[in-house]
Design a protein around this motif. Structure first.
Motif, PDB file in Angstrom:
ATOM      1  N   LYS A  57       0.831  -1.213   0.000  1.00  0.00           N
ATOM      2  CA  LYS A  57       0.000   0.000   0.000  1.00  0.00           C
ATOM      3  C   LYS A  57       0.860   1.254   0.000  1.00  0.00           C
ATOM      4  CE  LYS A  57      -4.457  -1.463   1.335  1.00  0.00           C
ATOM      5  NZ  LYS A  57      -5.586  -1.404   2.239  1.00  0.00           N
ATOM      6  N   GLU A  58       0.400   2.242  -0.791  1.00  0.00           N
ATOM      7  CA  GLU A  58       1.147   3.497  -0.818  1.00  0.00           C
ATOM      8  C   GLU A  58       0.722   4.388   0.348  1.00  0.00           C
ATOM      9  OE1 GLU A  58       0.844   7.068  -3.709  1.00  0.00           O
ATOM     10  OE2 GLU A  58       2.444   5.793  -4.521  1.00  0.00           O
ATOM     11  N   LEU A  59       1.713   4.985   1.011  1.00  0.00           N
ATOM     12  CA  LEU A  59       1.453   5.867   2.160  1.00  0.00           C
ATOM     13  C   LEU A  59       2.036   7.241   1.864  1.00  0.00           C
ATOM     14  CD1 LEU A  59       2.863   3.377   4.830  1.00  0.00           C
ATOM     15  CD2 LEU A  59       0.479   3.637   4.205  1.00  0.00           C
ATOM     16  N   ASN A  60       1.422   8.270   2.420  1.00  0.00           N
ATOM     17  CA  ASN A  60       1.947   9.631   2.227  1.00  0.00           C
ATOM     18  C   ASN A  60       3.268   9.852   2.945  1.00  0.00           C
ATOM     19  OD1 ASN A  60       0.191  10.733   0.467  1.00  0.00           O
ATOM     20  ND2 ASN A  60      -1.187  11.577   2.031  1.00  0.00           N
ATOM     21  N   ALA A  61       3.536   9.039   3.948  1.00  0.00           N
ATOM     22  CA  ALA A  61       4.794   9.147   4.702  1.00  0.00           C
ATOM     23  C   ALA A  61       5.040   7.819   5.403  1.00  0.00           C
ATOM     24  CB  ALA A  61       4.701  10.272   5.730  1.00  0.00           C
ATOM     25  N   PRO A  62       6.303   7.511   5.724  1.00  0.00           N
ATOM     26  CA  PRO A  62       6.601   6.235   6.392  1.00  0.00           C
ATOM     27  C   PRO A  62       6.230   6.289   7.875  1.00  0.00           C
ATOM     28  CG  PRO A  62       8.622   7.492   6.066  1.00  0.00           C
ATOM     29  CD  PRO A  62       7.525   8.298   5.442  1.00  0.00           C
ATOM     30  N   LEU A  63       4.932   6.402   8.122  1.00  0.00           N
ATOM     31  CA  LEU A  63       4.463   6.630   9.496  1.00  0.00           C
ATOM     32  C   LEU A  63       3.188   5.842   9.770  1.00  0.00           C
ATOM     33  CD1 LEU A  63       4.737   8.278  12.169  1.00  0.00           C
ATOM     34  CD2 LEU A  63       3.409  10.099  11.065  1.00  0.00           C
ATOM     35  N   MET A  64       3.126   5.316  10.998  1.00  0.00           N
ATOM     36  CA  MET A  64       1.934   4.573  11.419  1.00  0.00           C
ATOM     37  C   MET A  64       1.508   5.069  12.798  1.00  0.00           C
ATOM     38  SD  MET A  64       1.509   0.449  11.615  1.00  0.00           S
ATOM     39  CE  MET A  64       2.530   0.024  13.003  1.00  0.00           C
ATOM     40  N   ILE A  65       0.204   5.148  12.988  1.00  0.00           N
ATOM     41  CA  ILE A  65      -0.308   5.350  14.353  1.00  0.00           C
ATOM     42  C   ILE A  65      -0.148   3.990  15.022  1.00  0.00           C
ATOM     43  CG2 ILE A  65      -2.294   5.937  15.794  1.00  0.00           C
ATOM     44  CD1 ILE A  65      -3.398   7.615  13.458  1.00  0.00           C
ATOM     45  N   SER A 282      17.167   6.665   8.203  1.00  0.00           N
ATOM     46  CA  SER A 282      18.602   6.654   7.854  1.00  0.00           C
ATOM     47  C   SER A 282      19.280   5.365   8.342  1.00  0.00           C
ATOM     48  CB  SER A 282      19.319   7.883   8.440  1.00  0.00           C
ATOM     49  OG  SER A 282      19.643   7.683   9.807  1.00  0.00           O
ATOM     50  N   LEU A 283      18.701   4.736   9.360  1.00  0.00           N
ATOM     51  CA  LEU A 283      19.250   3.456   9.845  1.00  0.00           C
ATOM     52  C   LEU A 283      18.809   2.282   8.972  1.00  0.00           C
ATOM     53  CD1 LEU A 283      18.689   3.802  13.720  1.00  0.00           C
ATOM     54  CD2 LEU A 283      20.898   3.641  12.566  1.00  0.00           C
ATOM     55  N   GLY A 284      17.879   2.549   8.049  1.00  0.00           N
ATOM     56  CA  GLY A 284      17.417   1.477   7.158  1.00  0.00           C
ATOM     57  C   GLY A 284      15.997   1.008   7.435  1.00  0.00           C
ATOM     58  N   ALA A 285      15.319   1.656   8.411  1.00  0.00           N
ATOM     59  CA  ALA A 285      13.924   1.269   8.666  1.00  0.00           C
ATOM     60  C   ALA A 285      13.072   1.633   7.460  1.00  0.00           C
ATOM     61  CB  ALA A 285      13.389   1.991   9.902  1.00  0.00           C
ATOM     62  N   ASN A 286      12.014   0.834   7.214  1.00  0.00           N
ATOM     63  CA  ASN A 286      11.093   1.133   6.120  1.00  0.00           C
ATOM     64  C   ASN A 286      10.002   2.078   6.577  1.00  0.00           C
ATOM     65  OD1 ASN A 286      11.959  -1.848   6.119  1.00  0.00           O
ATOM     66  ND2 ASN A 286      11.550  -1.435   3.970  1.00  0.00           N
ATOM     67  N   MET A 287       9.705   1.987   7.875  1.00  0.00           N
ATOM     68  CA  MET A 287       8.562   2.719   8.431  1.00  0.00           C
ATOM     69  C   MET A 287       8.887   3.125   9.861  1.00  0.00           C
ATOM     70  SD  MET A 287       5.483   2.748   6.853  1.00  0.00           S
ATOM     71  CE  MET A 287       4.226   2.429   8.085  1.00  0.00           C
ATOM     72  N   THR A 288       8.046   4.026  10.396  1.00  0.00           N
ATOM     73  CA  THR A 288       8.129   4.363  11.817  1.00  0.00           C
ATOM     74  C   THR A 288       6.719   4.317  12.398  1.00  0.00           C
ATOM     75  OG1 THR A 288       7.817   6.720  11.406  1.00  0.00           O
ATOM     76  CG2 THR A 288      10.101   5.919  11.472  1.00  0.00           C
ATOM     77  N   ALA A 289       6.643   4.164  13.714  1.00  0.00           N
ATOM     78  CA  ALA A 289       5.331   4.226  14.379  1.00  0.00           C
ATOM     79  C   ALA A 289       5.457   5.035  15.656  1.00  0.00           C
ATOM     80  CB  ALA A 289       4.822   2.821  14.694  1.00  0.00           C
ATOM     81  N   MET A 290       4.397   5.742  15.951  1.00  0.00           N
ATOM     82  CA  MET A 290       4.365   6.561  17.160  1.00  0.00           C
ATOM     83  C   MET A 290       3.052   6.258  17.877  1.00  0.00           C
ATOM     84  SD  MET A 290       4.471  10.688  17.344  1.00  0.00           S
ATOM     85  CE  MET A 290       6.067  11.081  16.757  1.00  0.00           C
ATOM     86  N   ALA A 291       3.114   6.138  19.192  1.00  0.00           N
ATOM     87  CA  ALA A 291       1.881   5.803  19.922  1.00  0.00           C
ATOM     88  C   ALA A 291       1.474   6.924  20.891  1.00  0.00           C
ATOM     89  CB  ALA A 291       2.052   4.469  20.639  1.00  0.00           C
TER      90      ALA A 291
END
Ligand SMILES: Cc1cc2nc3c(=O)[nH]c(=O)nc-3n(C[C@H](O)[C@H](O)[C@H](O)COP(=O)(O)O)c2cc1C
Length: 353
Positions: A57-65, A282-291
């Protein structure tokens, strides 16, 4: 202290909104990653593209709730639905909180049914590894597909369970249970996350060896789930909880190890701003998540708080990309960085542990 799973979730929400349950001294070590700035980016803001693709799936940014307790939130309404609407508006991903209440009581399934609110987002259901045996892979997959999730996120949390009043104490068959879920799910994605203690390099390799492709670090330095349970516990467990409050692998380290292990990585646990998102990538993660910061933004202003916070994070990421000369997320993966000695030492020496 009641331990019915719905009441427990309400108490988690209230503690996470009202109390300081951050790690006390331990840091994510993202502050040891300096992104090298450029005063001559050679880019226009309109050309900077934060879009990425994850699990098709395409996302506007590499971010997840990140996964957060859902369901009825009293005056807050259905939190899952509010999170889903915000994720749809921002064009990012959402991991629901544990679907355990819906597995225990099918009447609660409606609290996790958010596809109408968010037809396009990348959406995951969520279940504790300790509940895999209790409910069985078939039922968990069935319910996850019923709510039209794009995959199942399994959470690991031994430290939290030990301190949680009435929590699990037997973690001997977790890998076998995840393996059974993978077998039963065939092409339906299964992801595995920690919840604040982080994943070690060995954890990553064990998961990879049974066929897991996607992990979320849930590393140390953000919200301490041992801290949350410590505030709910008494006596000896409260004392031990205070001791273990800061226990775990810093998120930047866990992220680097999961990338080294060859996994697709969602970096989480203490991601606090757009610079942290860029550092994780920059470490190579594909995505990030914040809770928790997103929950607090929502709680501070039910109407606009979460939308505003997500806009700030995505626009902020664009600005960071400009100041580092990165046009795309792929560019950000290769951005020049300077790493502090503490982070480098930890990554290089702790990977066998
Ligand atoms: C209120 C709240 C409820 C949470 N519930 C879950 C859950 O049901 N399942 C899960 O995997 N993680 C859960 N988490 C953990 C988060 O997904 C995340 O791993 C952790 O909070 C660290 O991220 P943070 O520092 O950005 O808060 C919860 C977090 C919060 C704040």
């Amino acid at each position: 202290m009641t331990n019915d799973s719905s009441d427990r979730k309400q108490s988690h929400l209230s503690i996470c909104i009202n109390e300081d349950v951050s790690f006390k001294k331990k840091k994510t070590l993202f502050d040891e990653i300096e992104l090298v700035a450029t005063a001559l980016p050679g880019l226009s803001l309109v050309d900077i593209d934060t879009k990425t693709t994850f699990i098709g799936k395409e996302l506007n940014a590499p971010l997840m709730i990140g996964a957060m307790t859902g369901g009825a939130g009293g005056e807050r309404g259905n939190i899952n639905s509010a999170f889903a609407k915000a994720a749809q508006k921002a064009g990012i991903a959402l991991c629901l909180g544990s679907i355990r209440p819906a597995l225990e009581n099918s009447g609660l399934l409606k609290d996790f049914t958010v596809r109408n609110d968010a037809p396009d987002i990348l959406l995951f259901s969520n279940i504790g590894a300790n509940q895999l045996n209790e409910f069985g892979a078939k039922k968990i997959i069935e319910v996850s597909k019923k709510i039209e999730a794009d995959g199942i996120m399994v959470h690991l949390n031994p430290s939290m369970e030990l301190i949680q009043p009435g929590g699990a104490t037997d973690f001997s068959h977790i890998l076998e249970e995840i393996s059974k879920l993978l077998d039963a799910s065939s092409d339906y994605p299964v992801l595995v996350k920690e919840t604040g203690m982080g994943l070690s390099y060995t954890d990553g390799m064990k998961l990879k060896n049974i066929g897991v492709k996607y992990v979320e670090t849930g590393g140390a330095g953000g919200t301490s789930w041992v801290g949350v349970e410590t505030l709910r516990s008494e006596g000896v467990d409260r004392a031990i909880g205070n001791m273990l409050w800061d226990f775990g692998i810093p998120t930047a380290v866990s992220t680097a190890w999961m990338v080294d292990a060859g996994l697709n990585v969602i970096s989480s646990g203490g991601i606090r701003d757009s610079v942290d998102i860029a550092r994780a990538i920059s470490l190579g993660a594909n995505m990030t998540a914040m809770a928790r910061p997103l929950l607090k933004a929502f709680a501070s202003d039910f109407e606009n708080g979460l939308d505003n916070k997500l806009e700030e994070l995505i626009t902020g990421l664009k600005y960071v990309m400009m100041c580092t000369g990165c046009k795309t997320i792929e560019d950000l993966k290769g951005v020049s960085t300077v790493r502090g000695s503490k982070l480098s030492h930890y990554i290089e020496t702790g990977w066998t542990s």
